[in-house]
Design a protein around this motif. Structure first.
Motif, PDB file in Angstrom:
ATOM      1  N   MET A 186      25.176  26.851 -20.141  1.00  0.00           N
ATOM      2  CA  MET A 186      25.995  26.618 -21.338  1.00  0.00           C
ATOM      3  C   MET A 186      25.131  26.730 -22.591  1.00  0.00           C
ATOM      4  O   MET A 186      24.032  26.202 -22.631  1.00  0.00           O
ATOM      5  CB  MET A 186      26.641  25.228 -21.282  1.00  0.00           C
ATOM      6  CG  MET A 186      27.535  24.914 -22.458  1.00  0.00           C
ATOM      7  SD  MET A 186      28.374  23.337 -22.234  1.00  0.00           S
ATOM      8  CE  MET A 186      29.345  23.287 -23.722  1.00  0.00           C
ATOM      9  N   TYR A 187      25.628  27.451 -23.593  1.00  0.00           N
ATOM     10  CA  TYR A 187      24.871  27.649 -24.817  1.00  0.00           C
ATOM     11  C   TYR A 187      25.212  26.562 -25.832  1.00  0.00           C
ATOM     12  O   TYR A 187      26.371  26.264 -26.075  1.00  0.00           O
ATOM     13  CB  TYR A 187      25.182  29.019 -25.425  1.00  0.00           C
ATOM     14  CG  TYR A 187      24.947  30.163 -24.481  1.00  0.00           C
ATOM     15  CD1 TYR A 187      23.681  30.370 -23.937  1.00  0.00           C
ATOM     16  CD2 TYR A 187      25.972  31.021 -24.117  1.00  0.00           C
ATOM     17  CE1 TYR A 187      23.452  31.421 -23.063  1.00  0.00           C
ATOM     18  CE2 TYR A 187      25.755  32.066 -23.247  1.00  0.00           C
ATOM     19  CZ  TYR A 187      24.489  32.267 -22.716  1.00  0.00           C
ATOM     20  OH  TYR A 187      24.268  33.294 -21.853  1.00  0.00           O
ATOM     21  N   LYS A 188      24.179  25.994 -26.419  1.00  0.00           N
ATOM     22  CA  LYS A 188      24.403  24.996 -27.466  1.00  0.00           C
ATOM     23  C   LYS A 188      24.157  25.582 -28.844  1.00  0.00           C
ATOM     24  O   LYS A 188      24.805  25.193 -29.817  1.00  0.00           O
ATOM     25  CB  LYS A 188      23.495  23.782 -27.256  1.00  0.00           C
ATOM     26  CG  LYS A 188      23.766  22.686 -28.284  1.00  0.00           C
ATOM     27  CD  LYS A 188      23.005  21.413 -28.007  1.00  0.00           C
ATOM     28  CE  LYS A 188      23.353  20.342 -29.043  1.00  0.00           C
ATOM     29  NZ  LYS A 188      22.598  19.095 -28.853  1.00  0.00           N
TER      30      LYS A 188
ATOM     31  N   GLY B  18      19.384  27.769 -23.528  1.00  0.00           N
ATOM     32  CA  GLY B  18      20.464  27.146 -24.277  1.00  0.00           C
ATOM     33  C   GLY B  18      20.849  27.878 -25.547  1.00  0.00           C
ATOM     34  O   GLY B  18      21.691  27.393 -26.313  1.00  0.00           O
TER      35      GLY B  18
ATOM     36  N   ASN C  67      21.836  36.115 -22.051  1.00  0.00           N
ATOM     37  CA  ASN C  67      21.861  35.397 -23.334  1.00  0.00           C
ATOM     38  C   ASN C  67      21.270  36.205 -24.492  1.00  0.00           C
ATOM     39  O   ASN C  67      21.018  35.655 -25.557  1.00  0.00           O
ATOM     40  CB  ASN C  67      21.132  34.048 -23.216  1.00  0.00           C
ATOM     41  CG  ASN C  67      19.627  34.196 -23.189  1.00  0.00           C
ATOM     42  OD1 ASN C  67      19.095  35.032 -22.445  1.00  0.00           O
ATOM     43  ND2 ASN C  67      18.927  33.415 -23.985  1.00  0.00           N
TER      44      ASN C  67
ATOM     45  N   TYR D  82      28.072  17.823 -33.888  1.00  0.00           N
ATOM     46  CA  TYR D  82      28.789  18.414 -32.749  1.00  0.00           C
ATOM     47  C   TYR D  82      29.982  19.240 -33.234  1.00  0.00           C
ATOM     48  O   TYR D  82      30.328  20.265 -32.627  1.00  0.00           O
ATOM     49  CB  TYR D  82      29.215  17.341 -31.746  1.00  0.00           C
ATOM     50  CG  TYR D  82      30.467  16.572 -32.097  1.00  0.00           C
ATOM     51  CD1 TYR D  82      31.724  17.003 -31.650  1.00  0.00           C
ATOM     52  CD2 TYR D  82      30.408  15.422 -32.877  1.00  0.00           C
ATOM     53  CE1 TYR D  82      32.878  16.308 -31.976  1.00  0.00           C
ATOM     54  CE2 TYR D  82      31.548  14.714 -33.211  1.00  0.00           C
ATOM     55  CZ  TYR D  82      32.778  15.163 -32.759  1.00  0.00           C
ATOM     56  OH  TYR D  82      33.920  14.475 -33.073  1.00  0.00           O
TER      57      TYR D  82
ATOM     58  N   ARG E  87      30.378  23.339 -32.779  1.00  0.00           N
ATOM     59  CA  ARG E  87      31.595  23.888 -32.175  1.00  0.00           C
ATOM     60  C   ARG E  87      32.188  24.992 -33.058  1.00  0.00           C
ATOM     61  O   ARG E  87      32.608  26.041 -32.565  1.00  0.00           O
ATOM     62  CB  ARG E  87      32.614  22.777 -31.951  1.00  0.00           C
ATOM     63  CG  ARG E  87      33.862  23.231 -31.177  1.00  0.00           C
ATOM     64  CD  ARG E  87      34.704  22.035 -30.779  1.00  0.00           C
ATOM     65  NE  ARG E  87      35.175  21.314 -31.965  1.00  0.00           N
ATOM     66  CZ  ARG E  87      35.560  20.047 -31.950  1.00  0.00           C
ATOM     67  NH1 ARG E  87      35.498  19.336 -30.838  1.00  0.00           N
ATOM     68  NH2 ARG E  87      35.995  19.472 -33.054  1.00  0.00           N
TER      69      ARG E  87
ATOM     70  N   SER F 178      29.908  28.056 -32.822  1.00  0.00           N
ATOM     71  CA  SER F 178      30.037  28.740 -31.525  1.00  0.00           C
ATOM     72  C   SER F 178      31.313  29.572 -31.480  1.00  0.00           C
ATOM     73  O   SER F 178      31.299  30.731 -31.025  1.00  0.00           O
ATOM     74  CB  SER F 178      30.003  27.733 -30.373  1.00  0.00           C
ATOM     75  OG  SER F 178      31.134  26.892 -30.377  1.00  0.00           O
TER      76      SER F 178
ATOM     77  N   PRO G 175      33.898  33.464 -24.250  1.00  0.00           N
ATOM     78  CA  PRO G 175      33.307  32.127 -24.190  1.00  0.00           C
ATOM     79  C   PRO G 175      33.425  31.446 -22.839  1.00  0.00           C
ATOM     80  O   PRO G 175      32.907  30.350 -22.652  1.00  0.00           O
ATOM     81  CB  PRO G 175      34.096  31.356 -25.249  1.00  0.00           C
ATOM     82  CG  PRO G 175      35.415  32.031 -25.294  1.00  0.00           C
ATOM     83  CD  PRO G 175      35.128  33.493 -25.033  1.00  0.00           C
TER      84      PRO G 175
ATOM     85  N   ASN H  48      32.673  30.023 -19.425  1.00  0.00           N
ATOM     86  CA  ASN H  48      31.423  29.570 -18.798  1.00  0.00           C
ATOM     87  C   ASN H  48      30.322  29.289 -19.804  1.00  0.00           C
ATOM     88  O   ASN H  48      29.176  29.036 -19.435  1.00  0.00           O
ATOM     89  CB  ASN H  48      30.899  30.575 -17.765  1.00  0.00           C
ATOM     90  CG  ASN H  48      31.878  30.768 -16.621  1.00  0.00           C
ATOM     91  OD1 ASN H  48      32.542  29.811 -16.212  1.00  0.00           O
ATOM     92  ND2 ASN H  48      31.965  31.980 -16.112  1.00  0.00           N
ATOM     93  N   ASN H  49      30.627  29.353 -21.107  1.00  0.00           N
ATOM     94  CA  ASN H  49      29.620  29.061 -22.123  1.00  0.00           C
ATOM     95  C   ASN H  49      29.862  27.692 -22.739  1.00  0.00           C
ATOM     96  O   ASN H  49      30.945  27.178 -22.676  1.00  0.00           O
ATOM     97  CB  ASN H  49      29.652  30.133 -23.208  1.00  0.00           C
ATOM     98  CG  ASN H  49      29.193  31.475 -22.691  1.00  0.00           C
ATOM     99  OD1 ASN H  49      28.327  31.534 -21.851  1.00  0.00           O
ATOM    100  ND2 ASN H  49      29.790  32.542 -23.180  1.00  0.00           N
TER     101      ASN H  49
END
Length: 232
Positions: free
Chosen positions: A1-3, A20, A43, A211, A215, A218, A229, A231-232
């Motif tokens: 998962m990418y943050k 990440g 990635n 956060y 979001r 992203s 998106p 699975n990310n």
């Protein structure tokens, strides 16, 4: 998962693992484009283009055939401050690379040439574009937003007043984060790992929880680059 999301990074100059992070790797010329292709992974998205600083010494035809295979076009554009090539040649290279990448996102460098670059994108009916490290006119932001384009915020936002003014005025639905990694700025080598500090500054500056900001960014990244998106 990418943050974290890096919308503009010279990854071929770094060649390190950044867990990440989802990274859009830009190229400057033919050689860096080939290097970037060799580093493509889950990635790392591949961008191909001739930077305006290299227009005076690069063969356009070699790049055009690579653009077709790339995930996006970049780093391309105009630079009326530092580029050695005349404006007319810069514009020719910019437009030809846009045409070769029809339907792809255009990752734009436009130092001291923001309005000209914007007008060229619109004239060529570009649907998706990023103005990287935007420090241009505040009044142009509304046109950029209306066109559905994005601007990227660099770690320099923590001290660069012009960049802070952009952040204060731009709609967050048009904002991405970038490192411009691989580029040395004021004695520091920039890297994707600088983005968390930039996010922290942006959060405090805008008065929005981190956060929520992550979001938004992203979602913007997935929309800009057409990445799924899941699975990310």
């Amino acid at each position: 998962m990418y943050k974290y999301f890096d919308a503009h990074c010279h990854y071929s100059y770094l060649k390190k693992k950044y867990e990440g992070y989802l990274i859009a790797a830009v190229s400057m010329d033919y050689q860096s484009a080939m290097d970037t292709f060799s580093l493509k992974s889950d990635n790392v998205l591949v961008g191909v283009g001739i930077h305006p600083w290299r227009v005076h010494e690069e063969d356009l035809t070699r790049i055009l055939s690579l653009i077709i295979k790339a995930d996006f076009v970049g780093e391309v554009g105009l630079d009326y401050r530092f580029a050695k090539a005349p404006k007319e040649l810069q514009i020719k290279y910019f437009e030809e690379q846009i045409k070769a990448g029809e339907g792809k996102l255009i990752n734009v460098h436009a130092l001291d040439a923001w309005e000209d670059a914007f007008n060229i994108l619109v004239k060529n009916d570009v649907k998706s574009a990023i103005f990287h490290w935007y420090t241009g006119p505040i009044n142009l932001l509304k046109d950029i937003e209306s066109a559905g384009y994005f601007i990227s915020i660099n770690p320099s936002v923590s001290f660069q007043k012009k960049h802070q003014e952009v952040l204060k005025n731009v709609d967050l639905k048009n904002v991405l984060t970038e490192s411009d990694g691989g580029y040395e700025y004021r004695g520091k080598l920039l890297e994707p790992s600088d983005i968390p500090n930039a996010i922290s500054f942006m959060s405090n500056f805008l008065g929005i929880e981190e956060y929520k900001l992550v979001r938004i960014i992203s979602n913007n990244f997935f929309k800009a680059y057409g990445v799924n998106p899941v699975n990310n």
